[in-house]
Design a protein around this motif. Structure first.
Motif, PDB file in Angstrom:
ATOM      1  N   LEU A 176       0.689  -1.150   0.036  1.00 35.81           N
ATOM      2  CA  LEU A 176       0.054  -0.109  -0.034  1.00 35.81           C
ATOM      3  C   LEU A 176       0.925   1.357   0.100  1.00 35.81           C
ATOM      4  O   LEU A 176       0.199   2.376  -0.054  1.00 35.81           O
ATOM      5  CB  LEU A 176      -1.086  -0.117   1.189  1.00 35.81           C
ATOM      6  CG  LEU A 176      -1.893  -1.158   1.358  1.00 35.81           C
ATOM      7  CD1 LEU A 176      -2.501  -1.237   2.597  1.00 35.81           C
ATOM      8  CD2 LEU A 176      -2.731  -0.960   0.353  1.00 35.81           C
ATOM      9  N   ARG A 177       2.212   1.016   0.300  1.00 36.99           N
ATOM     10  CA  ARG A 177       3.009   2.218   0.370  1.00 36.99           C
ATOM     11  C   ARG A 177       2.724   3.054   1.485  1.00 36.99           C
ATOM     12  O   ARG A 177       2.256   4.331   1.240  1.00 36.99           O
ATOM     13  CB  ARG A 177       3.197   3.159  -0.943  1.00 36.99           C
ATOM     14  CG  ARG A 177       3.645   2.202  -2.071  1.00 36.99           C
ATOM     15  CD  ARG A 177       3.668   2.861  -3.286  1.00 36.99           C
ATOM     16  NE  ARG A 177       4.937   3.752  -3.540  1.00 36.99           N
ATOM     17  CZ  ARG A 177       5.447   4.345  -4.378  1.00 36.99           C
ATOM     18  NH1 ARG A 177       4.695   4.420  -5.577  1.00 36.99           N
ATOM     19  NH2 ARG A 177       6.628   5.023  -4.544  1.00 36.99           N
ATOM     20  N   HIS A 178       2.225   2.469   2.685  1.00 42.02           N
ATOM     21  CA  HIS A 178       1.868   3.341   3.808  1.00 42.02           C
ATOM     22  C   HIS A 178       2.818   3.846   4.460  1.00 42.02           C
ATOM     23  O   HIS A 178       3.769   3.265   4.891  1.00 42.02           O
ATOM     24  CB  HIS A 178       0.836   2.127   4.632  1.00 42.02           C
ATOM     25  CG  HIS A 178      -0.041   2.873   5.598  1.00 42.02           C
ATOM     26  ND1 HIS A 178       0.394   3.099   6.915  1.00 42.02           N
ATOM     27  CD2 HIS A 178      -1.439   2.774   5.618  1.00 42.02           C
ATOM     28  CE1 HIS A 178      -0.730   3.681   7.485  1.00 42.02           C
ATOM     29  NE2 HIS A 178      -1.740   3.573   6.685  1.00 42.02           N
ATOM     30  N   LYS A 179       2.403   5.039   5.114  1.00 37.11           N
ATOM     31  CA  LYS A 179       3.468   5.876   5.887  1.00 37.11           C
ATOM     32  C   LYS A 179       3.632   5.046   6.943  1.00 37.11           C
ATOM     33  O   LYS A 179       5.023   5.341   7.798  1.00 37.11           O
ATOM     34  CB  LYS A 179       2.823   7.210   6.197  1.00 37.11           C
ATOM     35  CG  LYS A 179       1.671   7.223   6.945  1.00 37.11           C
ATOM     36  CD  LYS A 179       1.108   8.466   7.385  1.00 37.11           C
ATOM     37  CE  LYS A 179      -0.094   8.403   8.224  1.00 37.11           C
ATOM     38  NZ  LYS A 179      -0.025   7.925   9.404  1.00 37.11           N
ATOM     39  N   ASP A 180       2.976   4.329   7.571  1.00 35.60           N
ATOM     40  CA  ASP A 180       3.263   3.727   8.957  1.00 35.60           C
ATOM     41  C   ASP A 180       4.444   2.483   8.905  1.00 35.60           C
ATOM     42  O   ASP A 180       4.762   1.820   9.991  1.00 35.60           O
ATOM     43  CB  ASP A 180       2.408   3.087   9.628  1.00 35.60           C
ATOM     44  CG  ASP A 180       1.101   4.205  10.261  1.00 35.60           C
ATOM     45  OD1 ASP A 180       1.830   5.315  10.384  1.00 35.60           O
ATOM     46  OD2 ASP A 180       0.106   3.972  10.447  1.00 35.60           O
ATOM     47  N   VAL A 181       4.865   2.241   7.655  1.00 41.54           N
ATOM     48  CA  VAL A 181       5.921   0.896   7.307  1.00 41.54           C
ATOM     49  C   VAL A 181       7.151   1.312   8.307  1.00 41.54           C
ATOM     50  O   VAL A 181       7.647   0.726   8.401  1.00 41.54           O
ATOM     51  CB  VAL A 181       5.940   1.018   5.933  1.00 41.54           C
ATOM     52  CG1 VAL A 181       6.829   2.177   5.304  1.00 41.54           C
ATOM     53  CG2 VAL A 181       6.876  -0.344   5.623  1.00 41.54           C
ATOM     54  N   TYR A 182       7.543   2.629   8.066  1.00 38.97           N
ATOM     55  CA  TYR A 182       8.918   2.974   8.722  1.00 38.97           C
ATOM     56  C   TYR A 182       8.862   2.802  10.348  1.00 38.97           C
ATOM     57  O   TYR A 182       9.594   2.342  10.957  1.00 38.97           O
ATOM     58  CB  TYR A 182       9.179   4.343   8.458  1.00 38.97           C
ATOM     59  CG  TYR A 182       9.426   4.703   7.044  1.00 38.97           C
ATOM     60  CD1 TYR A 182      10.660   4.056   6.209  1.00 38.97           C
ATOM     61  CD2 TYR A 182       8.823   5.142   6.327  1.00 38.97           C
ATOM     62  CE1 TYR A 182      10.836   4.231   4.883  1.00 38.97           C
ATOM     63  CE2 TYR A 182       8.836   5.251   4.752  1.00 38.97           C
ATOM     64  CZ  TYR A 182       9.833   4.906   4.289  1.00 38.97           C
ATOM     65  OH  TYR A 182       9.931   5.122   2.895  1.00 38.97           O
TER      66      TYR A 182
END
Length: 818
Positions: free
Chosen positions: A498-504
């Motif tokens: 999803l290229r989600h911001k919470d991945v990091y």
């Protein structure tokens, strides 16, 4: 209250530790003592005419009474002591000292056509003093602590009994009103605050201490009017209530169809004084008998200090007013269906409520809101009303399910230490999953995972994804559920997809660096800045070489990584500096020159080759100068850039005379360049050399200004040199004088000093014998006979120890003989 079969005229109320009673004076000269319910407990025959005023001391043991026929009586209710006097004029007022029961405070005042102070002396006799006379009848008096306030037809006065001084005179405002028909009302709010009501005017006065420096012949205290305002009606009485005022109004209306004024019921108002007026807080019209026939002077207002009890006296009735208690207030609010205010009032006074159950009030309020259709407000009130009662909570949840409003109550359910059964939370989640994906995602984020069976909810979400596999909101929620279930690999896979911001955040929080080594390009495509920062912060988990290897086919991403690495540490990635030259040239030329300046590891020949191929003049100039070919670099600045200012700056940086000659030679046939040189060369090269080489007749722009600047710069240099010379001379002279003063000082010689040659004490044991001592300025000491003969210069002797310094600090001597 018990009815008194006479016209009531005056009333005073007292509260003691043992009992509370009222003292009531009538128009027929009798005084009744009544208990708080209005029952007559005692009766005094004072006079055949009306009682004008009654005064009680604070203890309630003594009473003062005055009547229209001039009688004054002060006596103890429980003792035989007393004062009885008949005057030849009506006595309108009487006031006892508040501490009259104490032997040293046997004082009271009476007022008719003058104000008299009575004091009992040590012989047990009464001494009389006139406090005021000559301004008509005294109409009111109030005594508080050491202050006596009274009113007459002119105004209000205050007398300080401790200093025996009158300290103020507050004039009457409504002079058009008859003072006998509209008498003055006085009351003390505290020991220093007096409230005056007269006609429709109110003044609040504060007694203050005067600054000792301002006293002169003035009283030690003064009065400041802190508030003054007009009211709508005529004032019959005043009393304090906290920071507000209780006012008894006499009301009369005039009608266009009536020749005479129409008198209405009196009003009891609570008002708040403001800087420029007053605000009405509450108002009540009072029902008393024969109010149509009464005048303003027929009403009185008395109050009980320490209690919120107020007594309104009219010729036929006594009305007792008190503040409503909280139960009364709540009853009224419930009757008016003001449930919110009733609940708030019940919570505030929870410990004191006798007739109301807070929870019952709250449930009535919730039912009312549900019936009205305000489901969100009803659900919100459940938090406050249901509290820790889990059974009531579950009942309300099922009620909201029955009416189809589970969503309304979902955000207010208990989720802390006190929780409902997991089935309740799962029921609500399933309801949201059917109808509202966004609301479902919000609950998953807000609710702790312990509230429900996580696997059951994961299974339900997967069932919905079979119908809609690309739904990003459901996928994000599923990733959060996997994260809570510690299946981080599944969550990471979804976040990257999803290229989600919470991945990091997920990678950092759960240390998933080993799982992203082959996903570096994917992470950087999503967010280059965050990805690079993460990789650099964790280079111990993912090595620099691994990152470079992964990014070798994406040079634009590799440049971003290496550039940030270089900014953090100029030496850490030195083996990649040669590759970075091409990357900067291709993707980030503005940062190429700073890189070349700061890097100590990039090969200059390779960098020069790349810059020359791409015609990067500024970078080529820098590299040529760094490689020592400054003349070629200067030539490029002049020919390629044609920038005389940059050429001059370059020559200044190198500080090479040959470069200046080359610059002058190149510029000598270019008038604009000559102007630039003339303006900037003065402090580095003699301008005469440039001026001599200018061809005669050449037109040079702004030549005059340039020459003037040269002369000014030269004059400035001369001034600076002269200033420096003066400073040098002054400092030299100062140091010389200080050295001279130092060398003129005496040197202490005693038995502890030794000869630096023979190492024996410098002073002989027998000081009566003749001896000679030589002391040098270096503080070395010698016996005269121990010194060698003087040198080539007669009269000059040098210290043997310091002689190697060639006339050092011991070059001068001090000879001591005896």
């Amino acid at each position: 209250m018990a009815e008194v079969e006479e016209q009531g005229r005056n009333l005073s109320e007292e509260s003691t530790d043992e009992s509370e009673f009222l003292a009531l004076g009538t128009h027929f000269g009798k005084v009744y003592l009544l208990d708080i319910q209005g029952n007559v407990t005692q009766k005094f025959e004072i006079s055949p005419v009306k009682i004008n005023q009654i005064s009680l001391d604070e203890s309630g043991d003594h009473v003062g009474i005055c009547s229209e026929d001039g009688k004054v009586q002060v006596f103890g209710l429980y003792t035989r002591e007393g004062f009885h006097e008949n005057f030849d004029c009506p006595i309108k007022v009487v006031a006892l000292h508040p501490q009259f029961s104490k032997s040293n405070n046997k004082q009271f005042v009476t007022g008719g056509n003058k104000l008299l102070l009575y004091e009992r002396n040590w012989l047990n006799r009464w001494k009389t003093s006139v406090l005021h006379e000559g301004e008509g009848n005294i109409t009111n008096v109030k005594w508080r602590a050491n202050l006596i306030a009274w009113a007459n037809n002119v105004g209000v006065k205050i007398y300080d009994i401790s200093s025996k001084q009158r300290i103020t005179n507050v004039l009457r405002d409504n002079t058009n009103l008859r003072p006998d028909m509209y008498p003055c009302s006085l009351c003390w709010k505290d020991n220093t605050t007096l409230i005056i009501g007269w006609g429709s005017s109110v003044k609040i006065c504060v007694v203050k201490e005067r600054d000792p420096t301002e006293m002169r012949d003035l009283p030690s205290r003064y009065v400041e009017i802190v508030s003054a305002f007009e009211t709508e009606f005529f004032i019959s009485g005043l009393a304090p209530l906290a920071d507000q005022l209780v006012t008894l109004y006499y009301v009369k209306d005039s009608s266009e169809h009536m020749e005479e004024e129409f008198r209405t019921r009196p009003r009891l108002d609570i008002i708040q004084s403001l800087p420029e007026g007053c605000e009405e807080i509450s108002s009540d019209a009072l029902t008393v008998r024969n109010f149509q026939e009464n005048q303003c002077r027929d009403y009185r207002l008395e109050h009980s200090e320490g209690e919120s009890l107020f007594y309104i006296i009219s010729p036929k009735d006594i009305v007792v007013a008190k503040e409503r208690d909280q139960d009364d207030h709540i009853d009224w609010l419930l009757e008016k269906k003001k449930y919110e205010e009733a609940l708030m009032a019940a919570e505030i006074s929870f410990r004191n409520i006798k007739r109301h159950d807070v929870q019952k009030i709250g449930m009535a309020y919730i039912n009312h809101l549900v019936e009205r259709g305000d489901y969100d407000a009803a659900a919100r009130k459940c938090q406050k009303v249901l509290g820790k009662n889990m059974d009531l909570w579950e009942n309300e949840v099922y009620r909201f399910k029955t009416i189809g409003q589970l969503k309304a109550i979902s955000q207010y359910l208990p989720r802390g230490d006190l929780r409902l059964r997991p089935a309740i939370y799962e029921m609500i989640l399933h309801e949201f999953l059917k109808t509202d994906y966004e609301g479902f995602a919000t609950l998953i984020r807000e609710w702790p995972g312990e509230l429900y069976n996580n696997m059951a909810i994961v299974q339900a979400v997967n069932e919905h994804l079979k119908k809609d596999p690309t739904n990003s909101m459901l996928l994000t929620t599923l990733a959060e559920l996997y994260t809570y279930d510690q299946r981080y690999d599944r969550a990471l896979e979804i976040y990257l997809k999803l290229r989600h911001k919470d991945v990091y955040q997920l990678i950092h929080k759960h240390n998933l660096f080993s799982a992203i080594k082959d996903k570096i390009v994917l992470l950087m495509d999503f967010d280059k800045e965050k990805a690079v920062d993460m990789l650099l912060d964790n280079d111990d988990k993912i090595s620099m070489d691994k990152v470079v290897e992964e990014l070798k086919d994406r040079p634009e991403l590799l440049h971003v990584y290496l550039h940030k690495l270089f900014k953090r540490d100029h030496h850490k990635g030195q083996k990649y500096h040669e590759r970075q030259i091409s990357l900067y040239a291709e993707y980030d030329r503005p940062n190429l020159l700073p890189f070349l300046r700061e890097s100590m590891h990039c090969p200059l020949e390779k960098a020069l080759e790349i810059c020359q191929q791409r015609h990067f003049v500024e970078e080529t100039v820098f590299l040529l100068s760094r490689m020592g070919n400054c003349r070629r670099a200067l030539q490029m600045i002049m020919e390629e850039l044609a920038d005389v200012d940059k050429a001059i700056e370059f020559a200044k940086e190198q500080d090479d005379r040959e470069l200046w000659d080359d610059l002058i030679s190149y510029s000598i046939d270019k008038p604009p360049f000559i102007t630039g040189l003339l303006n900037n060369i003065g402090t580095h090269v003699d301008p005469i050399l440039l001026i001599h080489r200018i061809k005669e007749g050449m037109e040079i722009p702004n030549l005059r200004d340039s020459l003037v600047k040269i002369l000014q710069d030269y004059n400035l240099q001369i001034l600076l040199r002269e200033g420096c010379k003066k400073i040098l001379v002054a400092d030299s002279l100062s140091l010389l004088q200080r050295m001279h003063r130092t060398q003129k000082r005496g040197v202490r010689v005693d038995e502890e000093n030794i000869c630096e040659s023979c190492h024996t004490p410098i002073l002989p044991s027998d000081t009566a014998q003749a001896f000679g001592v030589v002391v040098f300025h270096c503080r070395h000491m010698f016996h005269k006979e121990c010194l060698p003969s003087p040198g080539n210069v007669p009269g000059i002797q040098y210290c043997n120890i310091c002689s190697a310094k060639r006339r050092g600090p011991g070059s001068g001597i001090l000879e001591m003989k005896k």
